[in-house]
Design a protein around this motif. Sequence first.
Motif, mmCIF file in Angstrom:
data_model
loop_
_atom_site.group_PDB
_atom_site.id
_atom_site.type_symbol
_atom_site.label_atom_id
_atom_site.label_comp_id
_atom_site.label_asym_id
_atom_site.label_seq_id
_atom_site.Cartn_x
_atom_site.Cartn_y
_atom_site.Cartn_z
ATOM 1 N N ILE A 12 -23.598 7.120 -22.745
ATOM 2 C CA ILE A 12 -24.246 7.758 -21.596
ATOM 3 C C ILE A 12 -24.257 9.264 -21.819
ATOM 4 O O ILE A 12 -23.207 9.878 -22.045
ATOM 5 N N TYR A 13 -25.466 9.858 -21.755
ATOM 6 C CA TYR A 13 -25.604 11.314 -21.826
ATOM 7 C C TYR A 13 -25.935 11.851 -20.444
ATOM 8 O O TYR A 13 -26.814 11.310 -19.744
ATOM 9 N N THR A 14 -25.265 12.935 -20.059
ATOM 10 C CA THR A 14 -25.558 13.570 -18.779
ATOM 11 C C THR A 14 -24.951 14.966 -18.741
ATOM 12 O O THR A 14 -24.141 15.330 -19.609
ATOM 13 N N GLY A 15 -25.335 15.742 -17.728
ATOM 14 C CA GLY A 15 -24.739 17.053 -17.524
ATOM 15 C C GLY A 15 -23.393 16.931 -16.828
ATOM 16 O O GLY A 15 -23.122 15.943 -16.131
ATOM 17 N N LEU A 16 -22.558 17.930 -17.001
ATOM 18 C CA LEU A 16 -21.215 17.881 -16.432
ATOM 19 C C LEU A 16 -21.250 17.749 -14.912
ATOM 20 O O LEU A 16 -20.514 16.940 -14.333
ATOM 21 N N SER A 17 -22.108 18.512 -14.255
ATOM 22 C CA SER A 17 -22.184 18.452 -12.791
ATOM 23 C C SER A 17 -22.685 17.094 -12.314
ATOM 24 O O SER A 17 -22.150 16.522 -11.354
ATOM 25 N N PHE A 18 -23.715 16.557 -12.979
ATOM 26 C CA PHE A 18 -24.257 15.248 -12.595
ATOM 27 C C PHE A 18 -23.202 14.162 -12.784
ATOM 28 O O PHE A 18 -23.070 13.252 -11.956
ATOM 29 N N TYR A 19 -22.447 14.277 -13.861
ATOM 30 C CA TYR A 19 -21.379 13.307 -14.109
ATOM 31 C C TYR A 19 -20.346 13.334 -12.983
ATOM 32 O O TYR A 19 -19.968 12.284 -12.437
ATOM 33 N N LYS A 20 -19.893 14.529 -12.625
ATOM 34 C CA LYS A 20 -18.868 14.644 -11.582
ATOM 35 C C LYS A 20 -19.385 14.178 -10.224
ATOM 36 O O LYS A 20 -18.644 13.576 -9.435
ATOM 37 N N ASP A 21 -20.662 14.437 -9.948
ATOM 38 C CA ASP A 21 -21.220 14.110 -8.630
ATOM 39 C C ASP A 21 -21.572 12.633 -8.471
ATOM 40 O O ASP A 21 -21.415 12.074 -7.377
ATOM 41 N N TYR A 22 -22.052 11.983 -9.557
ATOM 42 C CA TYR A 22 -22.642 10.653 -9.380
ATOM 43 C C TYR A 22 -22.120 9.553 -10.310
ATOM 44 O O TYR A 22 -22.304 8.372 -10.020
#
Length: 293
Positions: free
Chosen positions: A220-230
């Motif tokens: 899974i690739y994602t941004g740090l903020s998106f990971y923490k939020d969702y």
Amino acid sequence: MPAPRKTSNSRSSASPRKKPVVRKRTSKGKKGLSLEWKFAVAALLLVLFSPFYYGYIIKGFSSSWRWIKDIGEDPGYRTYNSFNIKIPKGHLIHGIDVSYYQGKIDWKQVKAMEEDDVAVKFAFIKATEGMFNVDPYFQRNWREAPKAGIICGAYHYFKPKKSGLWQAKFFLQTVKFEAGDLPPVVDIEELNGISSAEMRLELQVFLTHIEKKTDVKPIIYTGLSFYKDYLKGYFDEYPLWVAHYHQPRLKMPAGDWHFWQHSDKAKISGINHVVDFNVFNGDSLKFDSMLIR
């Protein structure tokens, strides 16, 4: 009357004086350079005018200048001039990710690029997006990068409003994974107008289908903020690739991530546009254990 006698001038009648011969003095004490000294001088001139000598001097000067420039920089996050970015230290394996945005890539030049302990070992290549879009450079990149000796993985840009199952099928129809490739990647960066719960449901369907068909857990690739939020706490069993730019270290526990996209401004030989740059969290044995068998 008898003609008068001609009388010769006394000066003209006298025999001419000889100029004194000036003998050149020779100094017995002064001698020319000996043969040994001539060879020594010739050798010195050859060294001074040799391109190898000046190459050595320039190399030494460059190293000293870089050392001077690095004064004041965090030694764990210094600038690599060839790549035009700062790279966090302590990581052995580096790589890039590319799409149509980078255009036509000379993968041999990418592979040959190196500065100190940093070189491009792996590349994630965009393959698909949503249910219908294939990256126009995917097939070329997927073919040419491995030829240059770069380990590759392919990624799908996920659209949460679309069916996770059909996106997974479309991705696998486009990409033929083989032994030695990195696992499939799903890029999730947006809610796209739906709730986080709906997004996670479709994402789970996508992941389950990919794992079933390839027998490997997708990344899974994602941004740090998106990971923490969702995403945090919902997909912990899957390898994680996190984007978090221009920082000396990733602000996550070391055991929670596998890849870190730490810059989006790298300059790479053979690529005409800036590139995302990544590190792997581990040594070569751990990296090899991630590859498809």
